[in-house]
Design a protein around this motif. Sequence first.
Motif, PDB file in Angstrom:
ATOM      1  N   UNK A   1       0.851  -1.082  -0.055  1.00 29.46           N
ATOM      2  CA  UNK A   1       0.062  -0.011  -0.112  1.00 29.46           C
ATOM      3  C   UNK A   1       0.937   1.321   0.087  1.00 29.46           C
ATOM      4  N   UNK A   2       0.672   2.078  -0.884  1.00 31.68           N
ATOM      5  CA  UNK A   2       1.354   3.197  -1.095  1.00 31.68           C
ATOM      6  C   UNK A   2       0.839   4.626  -0.520  1.00 31.68           C
ATOM      7  N   UNK A   3       1.412   5.457   0.215  1.00 30.37           N
ATOM      8  CA  UNK A   3       0.746   6.498   0.905  1.00 30.37           C
ATOM      9  C   UNK A   3       1.811   7.774   0.505  1.00 30.37           C
ATOM     10  N   UNK A   4       1.068   8.840   0.884  1.00 28.17           N
ATOM     11  CA  UNK A   4       1.724  10.241   0.524  1.00 28.17           C
ATOM     12  C   UNK A   4       2.407  10.758   1.746  1.00 28.17           C
ATOM     13  N   UNK A   5       2.008  10.137   2.879  1.00 28.75           N
ATOM     14  CA  UNK A   5       2.693  10.259   4.113  1.00 28.75           C
ATOM     15  C   UNK A   5       2.501   9.328   5.232  1.00 28.75           C
ATOM     16  N   UNK A   6       3.811   8.699   5.656  1.00 25.83           N
ATOM     17  CA  UNK A   6       3.874   7.611   6.417  1.00 25.83           C
ATOM     18  C   UNK A   6       2.910   7.840   7.894  1.00 25.83           C
ATOM     19  N   UNK A   7       3.067   8.929   8.412  1.00 24.75           N
ATOM     20  CA  UNK A   7       2.740   9.102   9.765  1.00 24.75           C
ATOM     21  C   UNK A   7       1.062   9.348   9.702  1.00 24.75           C
ATOM     22  N   UNK A   8       0.482   9.994   8.800  1.00 26.84           N
ATOM     23  CA  UNK A   8      -0.797  10.207   8.883  1.00 26.84           C
ATOM     24  C   UNK A   8      -1.748   9.022   7.866  1.00 26.84           C
ATOM     25  N   UNK A   9      -0.869   8.251   7.091  1.00 29.14           N
ATOM     26  CA  UNK A   9      -1.367   7.376   6.302  1.00 29.14           C
ATOM     27  C   UNK A   9      -2.145   7.953   5.201  1.00 29.14           C
ATOM     28  N   UNK A  10      -1.995   9.154   4.948  1.00 29.89           N
ATOM     29  CA  UNK A  10      -2.552   9.767   3.899  1.00 29.89           C
ATOM     30  C   UNK A  10      -2.190   9.128   2.421  1.00 29.89           C
TER      31      UNK A  10
END
Length: 456
Positions: free
Chosen positions: A384-393
């Motif tokens: 799963x790809x995210x634009x931001x690891x911390x927020x999981x956005x």
Amino acid sequence: MAIDLPVLTRDILKSDDHLVQSFADLNALKQQGARTAIVSAKGTMVTDSDGNELIDGIGGLWCVNVGHGRREIIDAIRDQLETLDFYSTFYTFTHPAAAALAQKLGQLAPGNLNKVYFGNSGSVANDSAVRILQHYYRRLGRPEKRLVLSRNGAYHGSTFLAIAMTTPEYSKGWDKADNMVHHLKKPHYWREGDGMSEAEFLDMLMEDMRASIERIGAENIACFIAEPIMGAGGVIVPPEGYHRRAGDICRAYDIKFVADEVVTAFGRLGHFFASQDVFGTTPDIINTAKGLTSGYQPLSATIMSDEIHEVISGPDGVFLHGMTYSGHPAASAAALANIALMEQEQIPERVRTTGKLFEKTLKALEDIEIVGEVRGSHFMAGIEFVSDKQSKALFPEAMNIGMKVARRAQARGLIARPLGHILILSPTLILSEAEIARIGDILRESILDVMAEVRG
């Protein structure tokens, strides 16, 4: 008599203009370069019409478990066709291949799951299970028990009922049998856990199941259907103990447990069936397809308990359900040869080692900035790809990040399946350690390429 097939890419694609592909953006397929023609395959590899050799990282479609081009299966199909090309298992007729396969599946399946109905796809297997259970309860004098519990994130097929049991994302803008299915919460701890421990998350899921049953009324529910690991819904592994506890709840409310093992059976998780050996529960029905023949022939099986069969086969037990090609001789022969090959080469046992190496290799990709989670088990994985690891956005949907990575990977020699912001891998089960390492390298290079592109 030779069959005259197109050979050149342009000729194949010209003929392909008449073909409607499954789950494809039909408008996008009109664009130049959107389609790939696969013309041959051997072992873990396939070759496209331009001569490019590619690692089959999706195993055909979760199904070519023993690899491509296995003479054992091809010869079994040919020999069967030369002996008995076709006869139906309708009415009073049977034939040796279907009978032997039904017996073998009864031996392999857990518990007292000894009776087998054959179809030709996972969708048909899942539809058949529901029809059988509705009939089962009707014969017990409880015709109101006809509804189905499924889950958000599930994938159970694309027929009118099966797509209703599938997560709603797969049927946007399409009609389905909505009035028969209720969806429970998605068992995805990383995405849905909301600060809970995994044990607390599991308790919440079980409470959601109980509350849903109480609200709908157990007297109205025929079955709960669940994949041991969700496949096309994103390769979601439920919390440990999920299936065992769900099975306990089903038994307490007299609701039948249907395990959709269309993907997880026949070695993908290291066993012929995963329900009991991996997840510690024996369902009332197990449905399977795909790896049953390793994709060499279309065949599915709905494997039911002796108790269910006893009810539906009593006085006036006419089975008003059937398909022309149920238990097709060539498909049954393919399955028997496939199972024999798996046993002879101990493929499920090998997967318990190589599959864990595959897991570890892909899990190492989590050090990349845009990789949020690598999940799955053995030869069943989702990235799963995210634009931001911390927020999981997530990245914007229009960016189609999974497709970008899949195209870069294919250019490097690996077929992977894009699913929005997720990339799915379900390769053949015979990968070598070197091939597993190569897959890891291709994915790392491809993801880093895409990350550089999207980060500007």
